[in-house]
Design an enzyme around this catalytic site. Sequence first.
Site, short mmCIF file in Angstrom:
data_model
loop_
_atom_site.label_atom_id
_atom_site.label_comp_id
_atom_site.label_asym_id
_atom_site.label_seq_id
_atom_site.Cartn_x
_atom_site.Cartn_y
_atom_site.Cartn_z
N SER A 26 7.68 -40.79 -4.19
CA SER A 26 8.78 -41.04 -5.14
C SER A 26 8.30 -41.06 -6.58
O SER A 26 8.96 -40.51 -7.47
CB SER A 26 9.51 -42.34 -4.79
OG SER A 26 8.61 -43.42 -4.63
N HIS A 80 8.16 -42.41 4.10
CA HIS A 80 8.08 -43.17 2.84
C HIS A 80 9.13 -44.29 2.91
O HIS A 80 9.09 -45.11 3.82
CB HIS A 80 8.28 -42.18 1.69
CG HIS A 80 7.96 -42.69 0.31
ND1 HIS A 80 7.28 -43.86 0.08
CD2 HIS A 80 8.25 -42.18 -0.92
CE1 HIS A 80 7.16 -44.04 -1.23
NE2 HIS A 80 7.75 -43.04 -1.86
N HIS A 139 -0.82 -46.53 6.15
CA HIS A 139 -0.59 -46.23 4.73
C HIS A 139 -1.57 -45.17 4.27
O HIS A 139 -2.70 -45.10 4.76
CB HIS A 139 -0.76 -47.50 3.87
CG HIS A 139 -0.08 -47.38 2.55
ND1 HIS A 139 -0.71 -46.83 1.46
CD2 HIS A 139 1.18 -47.68 2.16
CE1 HIS A 139 0.13 -46.83 0.45
NE2 HIS A 139 1.29 -47.34 0.83
N ARG A 167 2.57 -56.85 -0.21
CA ARG A 167 4.03 -56.94 -0.28
C ARG A 167 4.58 -57.50 1.05
O ARG A 167 5.55 -58.24 1.07
CB ARG A 167 4.64 -55.57 -0.59
CG ARG A 167 4.13 -54.99 -1.91
CD ARG A 167 4.57 -53.55 -2.11
NE ARG A 167 4.06 -52.66 -1.07
CZ ARG A 167 4.37 -51.37 -0.96
NH1 ARG A 167 5.20 -50.82 -1.85
NH2 ARG A 167 3.86 -50.63 0.00
N ASP A 227 7.34 -52.09 4.60
CA ASP A 227 8.55 -51.76 5.36
C ASP A 227 8.59 -52.46 6.71
O ASP A 227 9.65 -52.56 7.33
CB ASP A 227 8.65 -50.24 5.54
CG ASP A 227 8.72 -49.53 4.21
OD1 ASP A 227 9.51 -49.97 3.35
OD2 ASP A 227 7.98 -48.56 4.00
N1 CMX Z 1 1.93 -44.64 14.08
C1 CMX Z 1 1.44 -43.57 14.75
N2 CMX Z 1 0.59 -42.67 14.21
C2 CMX Z 1 0.20 -42.90 12.94
C3 CMX Z 1 0.62 -44.01 12.20
C4 CMX Z 1 1.55 -44.89 12.80
N3 CMX Z 1 2.05 -45.96 12.18
N4 CMX Z 1 0.05 -43.97 10.98
C5 CMX Z 1 -0.71 -42.85 10.95
N5 CMX Z 1 -0.61 -42.21 12.13
C6 CMX Z 1 -1.21 -40.92 12.50
C7 CMX Z 1 -0.74 -39.84 11.55
O1 CMX Z 1 0.55 -39.36 11.93
C8 CMX Z 1 -1.84 -38.82 11.69
O2 CMX Z 1 -1.67 -38.14 12.90
P1 CMX Z 1 -2.10 -36.57 13.06
O3 CMX Z 1 -3.55 -36.50 12.68
O4 CMX Z 1 -1.82 -36.29 14.48
O5 CMX Z 1 -1.21 -35.82 12.11
C9 CMX Z 1 -3.09 -39.71 11.82
O6 CMX Z 1 -2.62 -40.98 12.30
C10 CMX Z 1 -3.85 -39.92 10.54
O7 CMX Z 1 -2.97 -40.43 9.56
P2 CMX Z 1 -3.50 -41.31 8.33
O8 CMX Z 1 -4.46 -40.47 7.57
O9 CMX Z 1 -3.96 -42.62 8.84
O10 CMX Z 1 -2.16 -41.57 7.54
P3 CMX Z 1 -1.41 -40.61 6.49
O11 CMX Z 1 -1.96 -40.91 5.15
O12 CMX Z 1 -1.38 -39.21 6.94
O13 CMX Z 1 0.08 -41.18 6.59
C11 CMX Z 1 1.77 -42.81 6.65
C12 CMX Z 1 0.43 -42.41 6.05
C13 CMX Z 1 2.31 -44.05 5.96
C14 CMX Z 1 2.78 -41.67 6.43
C15 CMX Z 1 1.58 -43.08 8.17
O14 CMX Z 1 0.71 -44.18 8.33
C16 CMX Z 1 2.86 -43.31 8.92
O15 CMX Z 1 3.51 -42.34 9.33
N6 CMX Z 1 3.29 -44.61 9.08
C17 CMX Z 1 4.57 -44.92 9.70
C18 CMX Z 1 5.70 -44.68 8.71
C19 CMX Z 1 5.70 -45.72 7.61
O16 CMX Z 1 5.62 -46.91 7.85
N7 CMX Z 1 5.84 -45.27 6.36
C20 CMX Z 1 5.98 -46.16 5.20
C21 CMX Z 1 4.77 -46.17 4.27
C22 CMX Z 1 4.99 -47.06 3.08
C23 CMX Z 1 6.02 -46.49 2.15
O17 CMX Z 1 5.78 -45.42 1.56
O18 CMX Z 1 7.09 -47.07 2.02
#
Ligand code: CMX
Length: 440
Positions: A241, A271, A318, A327, A373
């Site tokens: 964002s 996000h 994250h 937070r 979140d």
């Molecule tokens: N559940 C399952 N799998 C997860 C995970 C979770 N909570 N968090 C990361 N992973 C997975 C990723 O999908 C990725 O999988 P692939 O290699 O198969 O593609 C792997 O673990 C590595 O990811 P990462 O490097 O640890 O995390 P990223 O930086 O790629 O992604 C985030 C970060 C937040 C998108 C991810 O942790 C996620 O999807 N979390 C759940 C959604 C969420 O809570 N989002 C809110 C974030 C805060 C915000 O912006 O508001």
Amino acid sequence: MGQLKKIFIERALPKAEIVKTLKNEHGNMVIGEVTIAQVLSGMKGVVSLLTCTSKLDPEEGIRFRGYTIPELQNSLPKINPEGEPIPEGLFYLMLMDELPTEEDVLYVQNEWTKRAHIPKHVFDVIDALPRDTHPMNQFVAGIVAMAGSSKFMKAYESGISKSDYWDSTYEGVMDLIARIPRIAAYVYRHAYHNDQQIEPDPELDWAGNLAHMMGYDSEEVKRLMRLYMVIHADHEGGNVSAHTTHLVGSALSSPYQAYAAGMLGLAGPLHGLANQEVVKWIMDMNRELGTDDPSKEQIAAYVERTLEQGRVVPGYGHAVLRKTDPRYVALREFSLKYLPDDQLFKVVGRIYEVVPPILGNIGKIKNPWPNVDAHSGVLLLHYGIKEFEFYTVLFAVSRALGVLAQLVWDRVYGLPIERPKSQNTRWFVEKAGMDSPIRF
Ligand code: CMX
């Protein structure tokens, strides 16, 4: 010239000179290297943005102009000493790089009250949308509908000099922030309360008024709203964002357009939409298990099922953080103070005990800990704000404070249009010395 704007530019111009010197005299200095993995992993860790409003440390979490959330809770002005700081003060801090006095905060509050009027056609646009249009889409439609009143665009069309861009950007940003709570509340009442709209109360602060216009007048909800608006306000510059707002703003699109674009990014489930996804996930779990009091073993089995289905566990993980999000901690402390016996709060606490070890054992997930979140929806539900599809709109209202304060700085610094270089697959294959027939 308004008092705040005058002081702001007097302080900002010497900093703009520093940025100019960095570019002109130190521009050739190498500050890092980029790996193929970084390009293919969302550019994580590549320093390529200048953001001053806040900074995110992977271990410690967010600092707003150097202050942690607990430090802000101690040092920003409050309406009630027992309550939470008001977001006007955080905006002042992010814009001015200085903690505000009570008088400064009152000035911002009065400015926003004066600027809060919204043209009728904006409401007509929202009214024209079906009630079940996702609230984030309604909200952004309302923001875009206001873009015609952009002071920046009017000034640009009149032929202002580059050195004056910051001025009408500041004006546009102040107008926009002043209007945002009404748009959000209007969407809420359109979507869920049969269009029974509630007029703003000019005596209330920005966040208190938002709660009031949504239909929640208890002091406790207003306190929660103030906390919510402070903690979600900024998360340095690279998140979707903030980066989108900055990127679109770099084309000299108006603050309205830049913010609207940024909030469409916030609306993604990885996000800001994650706050609604968390509540949905917990409700689905409870429904499937037939209880609102699942045991740790039941939660663990449900987490495993979520992962087996190839889904993410919302609220965990994250891109930058490597510890529990401060937070999340702030919201947990609020819950312990005001709703310690809430059943859903207890479940959220139990999920916290179960999820990190499971995610940690998978190996590939860099951060198994909860982000903001994972906790925010529970508090809103407790106070009767049960329409979880609306939660991301509240995140968006708050996020305006950081991304728009930074947008004013972008124009003070004269940052140019952003345009990183892209390369095709062939280029990367050759760089890696791979033997591959791929052409592009
Ligand atoms: N559940 C399952 N799998 C997860 C995970 C979770 N909570 N968090 C990361 N992973 C997975 C990723 O999908 C990725 O999988 P692939 O290699 O198969 O593609 C792997 O673990 C590595 O990811 P990462 O490097 O640890 O995390 P990223 O930086 O790629 O992604 C985030 C970060 C937040 C998108 C991810 O942790 C996620 O999807 N979390 C759940 C959604 C969420 O809570 N989002 C809110 C974030 C805060 C915000 O912006 O508001």
